[in-house]
Enzyme design. Structure first.
Site, PDB file in Angstrom:
ATOM      1  N   SER A 145      71.324   6.246  40.359  1.00 45.43           N
ATOM      2  CA  SER A 145      71.649   7.486  39.660  1.00 45.43           C
ATOM      3  C   SER A 145      73.128   7.426  39.297  1.00 45.43           C
ATOM      4  O   SER A 145      73.912   6.724  39.954  1.00 45.43           O
ATOM      5  CB  SER A 145      71.400   8.674  40.584  1.00 45.43           C
ATOM      6  OG  SER A 145      72.094   9.810  40.113  1.00 45.43           O
ATOM      7  N   TYR A 161      73.245   9.212  49.416  1.00 45.26           N
ATOM      8  CA  TYR A 161      72.448   8.005  49.648  1.00 45.26           C
ATOM      9  C   TYR A 161      72.502   6.995  48.501  1.00 45.26           C
ATOM     10  O   TYR A 161      72.317   5.810  48.720  1.00 45.26           O
ATOM     11  CB  TYR A 161      70.996   8.386  49.950  1.00 45.26           C
ATOM     12  CG  TYR A 161      70.856   9.092  51.294  1.00 45.26           C
ATOM     13  CD1 TYR A 161      71.396   8.524  52.447  1.00 45.26           C
ATOM     14  CD2 TYR A 161      70.201  10.313  51.404  1.00 45.26           C
ATOM     15  CE1 TYR A 161      71.278   9.156  53.679  1.00 45.26           C
ATOM     16  CE2 TYR A 161      70.073  10.948  52.631  1.00 45.26           C
ATOM     17  CZ  TYR A 161      70.617  10.367  53.764  1.00 45.26           C
ATOM     18  OH  TYR A 161      70.506  10.990  54.976  1.00 45.26           O
TER      19      TYR A 161
HETATM   20  N1  LIG Z   1      65.480  10.793  34.911  1.00 46.61           N
HETATM   21  C1  LIG Z   1      66.787  10.703  35.108  1.00 46.61           C
HETATM   22  O1  LIG Z   1      67.600  10.902  34.207  1.00 46.61           O
HETATM   23  C2  LIG Z   1      67.340  10.362  36.468  1.00 46.61           C
HETATM   24  C3  LIG Z   1      68.702  10.504  36.693  1.00 46.61           C
HETATM   25  C4  LIG Z   1      69.238  10.133  37.919  1.00 46.61           C
HETATM   26  C5  LIG Z   1      68.388   9.621  38.891  1.00 46.61           C
HETATM   27  N2  LIG Z   1      67.058   9.499  38.646  1.00 46.61           N
HETATM   28  C6  LIG Z   1      66.221   8.960  39.714  1.00 46.61           C
HETATM   29  O2  LIG Z   1      65.335   7.980  39.239  1.00 46.61           O
HETATM   30  C7  LIG Z   1      64.120   8.034  39.995  1.00 46.61           C
HETATM   31  C8  LIG Z   1      62.936   8.196  39.052  1.00 46.61           C
HETATM   32  O3  LIG Z   1      63.111   9.415  38.366  1.00 46.61           O
HETATM   33  P1  LIG Z   1      62.137   9.923  37.204  1.00 46.61           P
HETATM   34  O4  LIG Z   1      62.999  10.760  36.350  1.00 46.61           O
HETATM   35  O5  LIG Z   1      61.368   8.802  36.627  1.00 46.61           O
HETATM   36  O6  LIG Z   1      61.165  10.872  38.073  1.00 46.61           O
HETATM   37  P2  LIG Z   1      59.697  11.429  37.723  1.00 46.61           P
HETATM   38  O7  LIG Z   1      59.498  11.552  36.278  1.00 46.61           O
HETATM   39  O8  LIG Z   1      59.547  12.603  38.607  1.00 46.61           O
HETATM   40  O9  LIG Z   1      58.709  10.262  38.247  1.00 46.61           O
HETATM   41  C9  LIG Z   1      58.669   9.919  39.592  1.00 46.61           C
HETATM   42  C10 LIG Z   1      57.617   8.844  39.820  1.00 46.61           C
HETATM   43  O10 LIG Z   1      57.724   8.416  41.164  1.00 46.61           O
HETATM   44  C11 LIG Z   1      56.481   8.654  41.856  1.00 46.61           C
HETATM   45  N3  LIG Z   1      56.850   9.050  43.215  1.00 46.61           N
HETATM   46  C12 LIG Z   1      57.542  10.152  43.586  1.00 46.61           C
HETATM   47  N4  LIG Z   1      57.697  10.169  44.920  1.00 46.61           N
HETATM   48  C13 LIG Z   1      57.084   9.053  45.395  1.00 46.61           C
HETATM   49  C14 LIG Z   1      56.896   8.524  46.687  1.00 46.61           C
HETATM   50  N5  LIG Z   1      57.361   9.152  47.772  1.00 46.61           N
HETATM   51  N6  LIG Z   1      56.215   7.360  46.817  1.00 46.61           N
HETATM   52  C15 LIG Z   1      55.717   6.724  45.732  1.00 46.61           C
HETATM   53  N7  LIG Z   1      55.877   7.172  44.479  1.00 46.61           N
HETATM   54  C16 LIG Z   1      56.556   8.334  44.317  1.00 46.61           C
HETATM   55  C17 LIG Z   1      55.794   9.745  41.061  1.00 46.61           C
HETATM   56  O11 LIG Z   1      54.380   9.733  41.234  1.00 46.61           O
HETATM   57  P3  LIG Z   1      53.694  10.584  42.442  1.00 46.61           P
HETATM   58  O12 LIG Z   1      54.335  11.942  42.405  1.00 46.61           O
HETATM   59  O13 LIG Z   1      52.244  10.549  42.135  1.00 46.61           O
HETATM   60  O14 LIG Z   1      54.021   9.838  43.699  1.00 46.61           O
HETATM   61  C18 LIG Z   1      56.182   9.317  39.640  1.00 46.61           C
HETATM   62  O15 LIG Z   1      55.392   8.244  39.208  1.00 46.61           O
HETATM   63  C19 LIG Z   1      64.291   9.218  40.964  1.00 46.61           C
HETATM   64  O16 LIG Z   1      64.735   8.740  42.204  1.00 46.61           O
HETATM   65  C20 LIG Z   1      65.343  10.054  40.301  1.00 46.61           C
HETATM   66  O17 LIG Z   1      66.060  10.866  41.205  1.00 46.61           O
HETATM   67  C21 LIG Z   1      66.517   9.870  37.476  1.00 46.61           C
END
Ligand SMILES: NC(=O)c1ccc[n+]([C@@H]2O[C@H](COP(=O)([O-])OP(=O)(O)OC[C@H]3O[C@@H](n4cnc5c(N)ncnc54)[C@H](OP(=O)(O)O)[C@@H]3O)[C@@H](O)[C@H]2O)c1
Length: 264
Positions: A145, A161
């Site tokens: 992030s 973290y």
């Molecule tokens: N999007 C951004 O701009 C951004 C910015 C900074 C950081 N991040 C970080 O990048 C990561 C991905 O973000 P995203 O935006 O793609 O989130 P998202 O759209 O909410 O997608 C999350 C994905 O992870 C899976 N998941 C969630 N918890 C899980 C677990 N405990 N075990 C296995 N799979 C899990 C979800 O499926 P299920 O719910 O079915 O498990 C889903 O496929 C996160 O850690 C987020 O904090 C994202």
């Protein structure tokens, strides 16, 4: 194997990959010809994602796993061995930690954040490395992030973290260089996924504004003037996973449209 025999496809494991950045990473790797193992918790959404990945003409194994569960994670790597017998690329991703200020967080919240955000990656890396050492090729990519460079308001677990993960990745790059394994961190700023939309909705509710206002304000703070597309992050991951990126290790790459104002 003789020179004329086709090379087997490389195998990539992408965790938390049924939507958002994990899916976009898996999609870019599938488009680049990798066979895949993917996981997430919700089985139906995961199977739908696996179907979309198979449309690239690669093999995809998908199984429901919570990455915060150490035993389930071991089972996931067992599936990689069973199904493909090799591992070339790990993309370690997880759901985002819940928002919260320091005052909001008790020990239980800190412990859950530790397991989900830090230990899921640490354990995945630990399980991946021996499999890659065996072949002398490996690409480790951890999704982080922008909080690795600049703390985010109201996301204290991420602020604590994610920088720890940056330290792990840098240490691994040093330890694994002699094995031909690279380790890099790819950090999104604001990419248009469910996670970011739900954080925007939470901020709108807390501040009594509309979601559109909150998003417009956030977009105005990004030099590119917009949220990123998941595929734009997936492309960076696929590059770091490629043969061509073999001399690029220990890096922390922001995919943020210029959002973070610090020096690189
Ligand atoms: N999007 C951004 O701009 C951004 C910015 C900074 C950081 N991040 C970080 O990048 C990561 C991905 O973000 P995203 O935006 O793609 O989130 P998202 O759209 O909410 O997608 C999350 C994905 O992870 C899976 N998941 C969630 N918890 C899980 C677990 N405990 N075990 C296995 N799979 C899990 C979800 O499926 P299920 O719910 O079915 O498990 C889903 O496929 C996160 O850690 C987020 O904090 C994202």
């Amino acid at each position: 194997m003789t020179a004329s025999e086709p090379q087997p496809r490389r195998v990539a494991l992408v965790t938390a990959a049924s939507q958002g950045l994990g899916f976009a990473s898996a999609d870019a790797l599938a488009a680049a010809g990798h066979d895949l193992v993917v996981c997430a918790r919700d089985p139906e959404r995961l199977e739908a994602a696996a179907g979309r990945l198979r449309a690239h003409g690669v093999e995809v194994a998908a199984t429901p796993v919570d990455v915060a569960d150490a035993t389930a994670l071991e089972g996931l790597f067992g599936l990689v061995d069973e199904r493909f017998g090799r591992l070339d690329v790990l993309v370690s991703n997880a759901g985002g930690p819940p928002p919260g200020t320091f005052a909001d967080l008790d020990d239980a919240a800190w412990q859950r954040g530790f397991e989900l955000t830090l230990m899921s990656a640490v354990r995945s890396l630990r399980l991946a490395v021996p499999r890659m050492r065996a072949s002398g090729f490996g690409r480790l990519v951890v999704i982080g992030s922008s909080s690795v460079r600049q703390p985010l308001p109201g996301l204290v677990l991420s602020n604590a973290y994610r920088p720890a993960l940056a330290g792990v990745v840098k240490s691994l790059a040093v330890e694994l260089g002699p094995d031909g394994i690279t380790a890099n961190l790819v950090s999104p700023g604001r990419i248009d996924t469910d996670r970011v939309r739900s954080l925007d909705a939470g901020r709108a509710e807390r501040t009594g504004r509309s979601v559109e206002e909150v998003r417009a304000e956030a977009e105005a703070s990004i030099p590119m003037g917009r949220y990123g597309e998941p595929a734009e992050l997936g492309a960076a991951v696929a590059f770091l996973a490629s043969e061509a990126a073999g001399y690029l290790t220990g890096q922390s790459l922001l995919v943020d449209g210029g959002l973070v104002p610090t020096l690189p």
